[in-house]
Scaffold this active site. Structure first.
Site, PDB file in Angstrom:
ATOM      1  N   SER A  97       0.821  -1.034  -0.021  1.00  0.00           N
ATOM      2  CA  SER A  97       0.089  -0.088  -0.039  1.00  0.00           C
ATOM      3  C   SER A  97       0.796   1.241  -0.050  1.00  0.00           C
ATOM      4  O   SER A  97       0.328   2.425  -0.178  1.00  0.00           O
ATOM      5  CB  SER A  97      -1.090  -0.065   1.108  1.00  0.00           C
ATOM      6  N   HIS A 141      -2.441  -2.832  -6.079  1.00  0.00           N
ATOM      7  CA  HIS A 141      -2.965  -2.460  -4.725  1.00  0.00           C
ATOM      8  C   HIS A 141      -4.556  -2.780  -4.776  1.00  0.00           C
ATOM      9  O   HIS A 141      -5.268  -1.631  -5.259  1.00  0.00           O
ATOM     10  CB  HIS A 141      -2.476  -1.060  -4.633  1.00  0.00           C
ATOM     11  N   GLU A 186      -5.433  -0.279  -7.782  1.00  0.00           N
ATOM     12  CA  GLU A 186      -4.197   0.709  -8.097  1.00  0.00           C
ATOM     13  C   GLU A 186      -3.162  -0.116  -8.856  1.00  0.00           C
ATOM     14  O   GLU A 186      -2.468  -1.101  -8.174  1.00  0.00           O
ATOM     15  CB  GLU A 186      -3.527   1.346  -7.141  1.00  0.00           C
ATOM     16  N   ASN A 241      -3.206   6.101  -0.666  1.00  0.00           N
ATOM     17  CA  ASN A 241      -2.776   6.292   0.626  1.00  0.00           C
ATOM     18  C   ASN A 241      -1.907   7.577   0.733  1.00  0.00           C
ATOM     19  O   ASN A 241      -1.896   8.275   1.856  1.00  0.00           O
ATOM     20  CB  ASN A 241      -1.796   5.199   1.032  1.00  0.00           C
TER      21      ASN A 241
END
Length: 300
Positions: free
Chosen positions: A118, A139, A151, A189
């Protein structure tokens, strides 16, 4: 592509294995812990039963999905036939680099090696392998069987061919892939974790309480879950690990410094849902959110 290996049988790993198997892929689920693999299979079974109850899958698809998953405690036989390996191990740089170095030796030169990290640099992970062009980030979001986003992170040396294959593969899983370039925290993130960290600071500084902060973000910003509840759901240890990656990745920029309260809670093993205690208290029978005892009055 039919043969997929998933490394790590925790929340993300079993969700990724479940999703690939449900869409017809043969999955090798690998973990050094036999008990963890047994728990993973039970979790997958439970989640499939929930899908049946909702009417989204049939009993037959559940049976077929489970038949597609084989478990391994040894890396070599688990990955020997894999066309794609998805690593979903602990969010620890040293562990991931070691794993990818091993995978580079064990897998064929054409195997795509993907990490579900992540936040950790795909370029750095790829540098531990013999074929960095075959390394990419996938991800997934939690819970994997339900969340649409993937992702797809390109390292500096990831080839366009590998990127195109992974983008198409995500679509075969009924996901929406979004291509992003390698950078600390990627997109999800880099945006999400500073928001969560700021929510924790807002609590730490006594500006408002746990429920109040979450209510503001749910009702005022149309978030389905408040940032403090979401932090509990993600795991406060994971949140801290990602904030540390952002902090160091952007040159020790104070903008990304983790809140002292977050650090203290991780040190105390108050990690959220996984430990039963975080910003809220969690018990198997609890149906409503209950603020953790330490936060029932504003911090001063």
């Amino acid at each position: 592509m039919k043969n997929i290996a998933v490394i790590g049988s925790g929340t993300m790993g079993n969700g990724i294995a479940h999703t690939f198997a449900q869409h017809g892929f043969d999955v090798s689920l690998i973990d050094i812990n036999t008990a963890a693999l047994q728990r993973a299979l039970q979790t997958i079974t439970t989640n499939l039963d929930k899908q049946i109850k909702k009417g989204t899958i049939t009993d037959g698809l559940k049976t077929n999905t489970l038949s597609k998953i084989k478990t391994y405690t040894d890396l070599k036989p688990g990955v020997e036939n894999a066309e794609l390996v998805v690593e979903a191990a602990t969010e620890n740089e040293e562990i991931k680099l070691s794993l990818f170095k091993q995978l580079s030796e064990l897998c064929s030169n054409t195997t795509i090696l993907a990490s579900n990290t992540s936040s950790i640099s795909i370029t750095q992970i790829a540098a531990a392998t013999k074929n960095p062009g075959n390394v990419i980030g996938m991800h997934f979001m939690n819970p994997v069987p339900l969340m649409k986003l993937v992702e797809v992170i390109k390292g500096k040396q990831t080839t366009q061919q590998v990127t195109d294959v992974v983008m198409e593969l995500a679509k075969q899983l009924d996901k929406t892939p979004v291509e992003v370039n390698d950078a600390p925290g990627f997109v999800a993130n880099r945006i999400l974790m500073p928001m969560i960290n700021e929510a924790i600071y807002t609590l730490y500084e006594g500006i408002s309480g746990v429920e109040e902060i979450d209510t503001v973000m749910k009702l005022g910003m149309s978030h389905p879950m408040g940032p403090l509840q979401l932090a509990d759901f993600i795991g406060l240890d994971v949140c801290l690990a990602i904030m540390n990656v952002l902090y160091t990745g952007f040159g020790n920029n104070e903008k990304y410094a983790p809140c002292p309260l977050l650090i203290n809670m991780v040190d105390e093993k108050s990690l959220g849902v996984k430990t039963g205690n975080g910003f809220y208290k969690y018990t198997p029978e609890s149906k409503e959110l209950v603020v953790a005892d330490r936060f029932k009055t504003l911090l001063k």
